[in-house]
Design an enzyme around this catalytic site. Structure first.
Site, PDB file in Angstrom:
ATOM      1  N   LEU A 153      34.129  44.207  42.522  1.00 31.00           N
ATOM      2  CA  LEU A 153      34.313  45.187  41.450  1.00 31.00           C
ATOM      3  C   LEU A 153      33.190  46.224  41.467  1.00 31.00           C
ATOM      4  CD1 LEU A 153      36.085  45.903  39.092  1.00 31.00           C
ATOM      5  CD2 LEU A 153      34.973  44.112  37.745  1.00 31.00           C
ATOM      6  N   GLY A 210      26.895  38.174  38.538  1.00 28.10           N
ATOM      7  CA  GLY A 210      27.010  36.777  38.134  1.00 28.10           C
ATOM      8  C   GLY A 210      27.985  36.048  39.030  1.00 28.10           C
ATOM      9  N   TYR A 239      32.821  28.483  34.085  1.00 29.62           N
ATOM     10  CA  TYR A 239      32.764  29.930  34.275  1.00 29.62           C
ATOM     11  C   TYR A 239      33.271  30.665  33.017  1.00 29.62           C
ATOM     12  CZ  TYR A 239      34.562  34.479  35.788  1.00 29.62           C
ATOM     13  OH  TYR A 239      34.867  35.811  35.870  1.00 29.62           O
TER      14      TYR A 239
HETATM   15  P1  NAI Z   1      31.884  39.247  42.911  1.00 27.10           P
HETATM   16  O1  NAI Z   1      31.630  37.803  43.057  1.00 27.10           O
HETATM   17  O2  NAI Z   1      32.573  39.965  44.020  1.00 27.10           O
HETATM   18  O3  NAI Z   1      30.543  40.021  42.577  1.00 27.10           O
HETATM   19  C1  NAI Z   1      29.523  39.479  41.774  1.00 27.10           C
HETATM   20  C2  NAI Z   1      28.206  40.006  42.280  1.00 27.10           C
HETATM   21  O4  NAI Z   1      27.172  39.461  41.460  1.00 27.10           O
HETATM   22  C3  NAI Z   1      27.914  39.589  43.727  1.00 27.10           C
HETATM   23  O5  NAI Z   1      27.661  40.723  44.531  1.00 27.10           O
HETATM   24  C4  NAI Z   1      26.691  38.687  43.624  1.00 27.10           C
HETATM   25  O6  NAI Z   1      25.796  38.826  44.704  1.00 27.10           O
HETATM   26  C5  NAI Z   1      26.085  39.154  42.305  1.00 27.10           C
HETATM   27  N1  NAI Z   1      25.274  38.100  41.702  1.00 27.10           N
HETATM   28  C6  NAI Z   1      25.625  36.812  41.474  1.00 27.10           C
HETATM   29  N2  NAI Z   1      24.608  36.126  40.938  1.00 27.10           N
HETATM   30  C7  NAI Z   1      23.589  37.007  40.808  1.00 27.10           C
HETATM   31  C8  NAI Z   1      22.267  36.893  40.327  1.00 27.10           C
HETATM   32  N3  NAI Z   1      21.786  35.739  39.875  1.00 27.10           N
HETATM   33  N4  NAI Z   1      21.487  37.992  40.357  1.00 27.10           N
HETATM   34  C9  NAI Z   1      21.947  39.170  40.833  1.00 27.10           C
HETATM   35  N5  NAI Z   1      23.193  39.332  41.319  1.00 27.10           N
HETATM   36  C10 NAI Z   1      24.018  38.269  41.289  1.00 27.10           C
HETATM   37  O7  NAI Z   1      32.742  39.404  41.549  1.00 27.10           O
HETATM   38  P2  NAI Z   1      33.616  40.621  41.078  1.00 27.10           P
HETATM   39  O8  NAI Z   1      35.040  40.319  41.322  1.00 27.10           O
HETATM   40  O9  NAI Z   1      33.052  41.868  41.600  1.00 27.10           O
HETATM   41  O10 NAI Z   1      33.404  40.557  39.504  1.00 27.10           O
HETATM   42  C11 NAI Z   1      32.348  41.244  38.882  1.00 27.10           C
HETATM   43  C12 NAI Z   1      32.182  40.729  37.465  1.00 27.10           C
HETATM   44  O11 NAI Z   1      33.394  40.882  36.743  1.00 27.10           O
HETATM   45  C13 NAI Z   1      31.817  39.252  37.380  1.00 27.10           C
HETATM   46  O12 NAI Z   1      30.932  39.057  36.295  1.00 27.10           O
HETATM   47  C14 NAI Z   1      33.143  38.580  37.082  1.00 27.10           C
HETATM   48  O13 NAI Z   1      32.955  37.374  36.382  1.00 27.10           O
HETATM   49  C15 NAI Z   1      33.827  39.632  36.237  1.00 27.10           C
HETATM   50  N6  NAI Z   1      35.278  39.578  36.330  1.00 27.10           N
HETATM   51  C16 NAI Z   1      35.902  40.031  37.464  1.00 27.10           C
HETATM   52  C17 NAI Z   1      37.272  39.991  37.553  1.00 27.10           C
HETATM   53  C18 NAI Z   1      37.967  40.574  38.722  1.00 27.10           C
HETATM   54  O14 NAI Z   1      39.196  40.612  38.697  1.00 27.10           O
HETATM   55  N7  NAI Z   1      37.299  41.049  39.750  1.00 27.10           N
HETATM   56  C19 NAI Z   1      38.086  39.414  36.478  1.00 27.10           C
HETATM   57  C20 NAI Z   1      37.324  38.970  35.334  1.00 27.10           C
HETATM   58  C21 NAI Z   1      35.975  39.063  35.280  1.00 27.10           C
HETATM   59  C1  15L Z   2      38.104  36.262  37.122  1.00 29.20           C
HETATM   60  O1  15L Z   2      37.401  36.114  36.128  1.00 29.20           O
HETATM   61  C2  15L Z   2      37.529  36.225  38.489  1.00 29.20           C
HETATM   62  O2  15L Z   2      36.210  36.704  38.527  1.00 29.20           O
HETATM   63  C3  15L Z   2      38.376  36.991  39.493  1.00 29.20           C
HETATM   64  O3  15L Z   2      37.934  36.666  40.798  1.00 29.20           O
HETATM   65  C4  15L Z   2      39.848  36.656  39.354  1.00 29.20           C
HETATM   66  O4  15L Z   2      40.066  35.356  39.727  1.00 29.20           O
HETATM   67  C5  15L Z   2      40.307  36.900  37.919  1.00 29.20           C
HETATM   68  O5  15L Z   2      39.444  36.293  36.969  1.00 29.20           O
HETATM   69  C6  15L Z   2      41.719  36.393  37.619  1.00 29.20           C
HETATM   70  O6  15L Z   2      41.921  35.743  36.606  1.00 29.20           O
HETATM   71  O7  15L Z   2      42.620  36.715  38.400  1.00 29.20           O
END
Ligand code: NAI
Ligand code: 15L
Length: 269
Positions: A16, A71, A138
C-alpha cells in the site's frame, strides 16, 4: 487547521505504501518515507523501526501529518504483533504528541470487526459502530490502534481518521474482494479526504470503493468528503466464473474477515 503539506508515510516500502507514494503527491503532498526496509526507488527514504523511539520521533519532526501504514499486515504471534503494531503504534503517537503533529491517518483494518457476519440478501449494510469482533491478534492490534487514537484525541488533541481498509490492491482477486475492495485511486482519495477534512477528532471509517456488492456503510467516509469513483463489479464476471458464489455455510465466506476467521495468512518474517 491549514491543509497539511508535508506528510510522513510509514510503511512506505510495503504494498500500500508503494501505491500511495505514487498516488498521493498528485494532491500536493510532499512525502517523507519511513520503513524498516529500504523502499525501492526511493534512496531518501528513512530506514527505521517503529520500535526505535528516537528514530520515530526524528521521523515525525516537522511534518504536518502522518499516514501510518507500517506494521505487520497479516496474522503473527502475539509477541510479534505486540512489538510492531501495538508498541510501534504507541511510539508513533507519542512522537506525534511530543512533536506537535496534529493529524494521523491510521491504517486500521476490516479485521477489527472480522467476525461480524456479512450482510446477506436484504440485510442492512454493517454500520461503522458495529461492536468490535477482531478475528486475529492482528485484528486485535487494529482495535488497540483505534482506541489509542481515541485516547490521543481526548487527552492530547491529536486528531486521527482510522480507516478500516477492506482490500487495497490493484485488482480484486477473490469473490470476497468484490465486496471489500478499495481501488488504489479510491484509497488515495480517501486518505486525502482524511488528511484535509475539518474537525475529525477521532473518526472511524470503512475504506473501500463504491462496490455494487459492498458490505458496509461508507457514510462516515463520505462525510469527510470522500467520493469513491470505482466499483469492483467490472471484475465480477471473471472472478465468479473462476470461484463461484460465496457459500454462506462456509465460515470463511460468512464473515467480513474472510479466511482470517478460519485460516489466516501468516506474516512471513
Ligand atoms: P505490507 O506488509 O505490504 O507493508 C507493511 C510495511 O510495514 C512493510 O514494508 C514493512 O517493512 C513495514 N513494517 C513492518 N513492521 C515495521 C516496523 N516495526 N517498523 C517499520 N516498518 C515496519 O502491508 P500493506 O498491504 O502495504 O498494508 C499497509 C497497512 O495497511 C498495514 O498496517 C495493514 O495492516 C493495513 N491494511 C492493509 C490492507 C490492504 O488491503 N493492503 C487492508 C487492511 C489494512
Ligand atoms: C488486511 O488487513 C491485510 O493487511 C491485507 O493483506 C488483506 O488481507 C486485507 O486485510 C483483506 O482483508 O483482504
Amino acid at each position: 487547521m491549514p491543509a497539511p503539506r508535508t506528510v510522513l508515510l510509514t510503511g512506505a516500502a510495503g504494498g500500500l505504501g508503494t501505491l500511495m507514494r505514487e498516488l498521493l503527491p498528485q494532491y500536493g503532498y510532499e512525502l517523507r518515507l519511513f520503513d524498516m526496509r529500504p523502499a525501492e526507488g526511493a534512496p531518501d527514504a528513512i530506514v527505521g523501526d517503529l520500535g526505535d523511539r528516537d528514530a520515530v520521533r526524528e521521523a515525525v519532526r516537522g511534518v504536518d501529518a502522518v499516514v501510518h501504514l507500517a506494521g505487520i499486515s497479516l496474522e503473527a504471534s502475539f509477541e510479534k504483533i505486540l512489538k510492531a503494531n501495538i508498541e510501534g503504534t504507541y511510539n508513533l503517537y507519542e512522537a506525534a504528541r511530543e512533536e506537535g503533529v496534529r493529524r494521523i491517518v491510521f491504517a486500521s483494518s476490516n479485521h477489527a470487526v472480522g467476525y461480524t457476519p456479512r450482510p446477506q440478501g436484504d440485510d442492512p449494510l454493517i454500520p461503522i459502530d458495529t461492536p468490535r469482533r477482531p478475528d486475529t491478534f492482528y485484528g486485535l492490534s487494529k482495535c488497540f490502534g483505534e482506541d489509542l487514537a481515541q485516547l490521543y484525541w481526548d487527552k492530547h488533541g491529536v486528531e486521527t481518521v482510522s480507516v478500516r481498509i477492506g482490500s487495497c490492491f490493484p485488482e480484486p482477486t477473490s469473490v470476497r474482494m468484490l465486496s471489500v475492495w478499495m481501488s488504489p485511486a479510491d484509497g488515495a482519495r480517501l486518505f486525502h479526504a482524511a488528511l484535509t477534512a475539518e474537525g475529525v477528532g477521532h473518526t472511524v471509517v470503512y475504506g473501500s470503493s463504491a462496490n455494487t456488492r459492498l458490505w458496509w456503510d461508507l457514510g462516515s467516509a463520505r462525510a469527510l468528503g470522500y467520493e469513491p469513483e470505482d466499483d469492483s463489479e467490472i471484475f465480477a464476471e471473471k472472478l465468479l466464473a473462476e470461484q463461484g458464489e460465496l457459500d454462506p455455510a462456509d465460515p470463511a465466506h460468512a464473515c467480513l474477515g474472510g479466511n482470517f476467521v478460519t485460516n489466516p495468512p501468516i506474516w512471513p518474517h
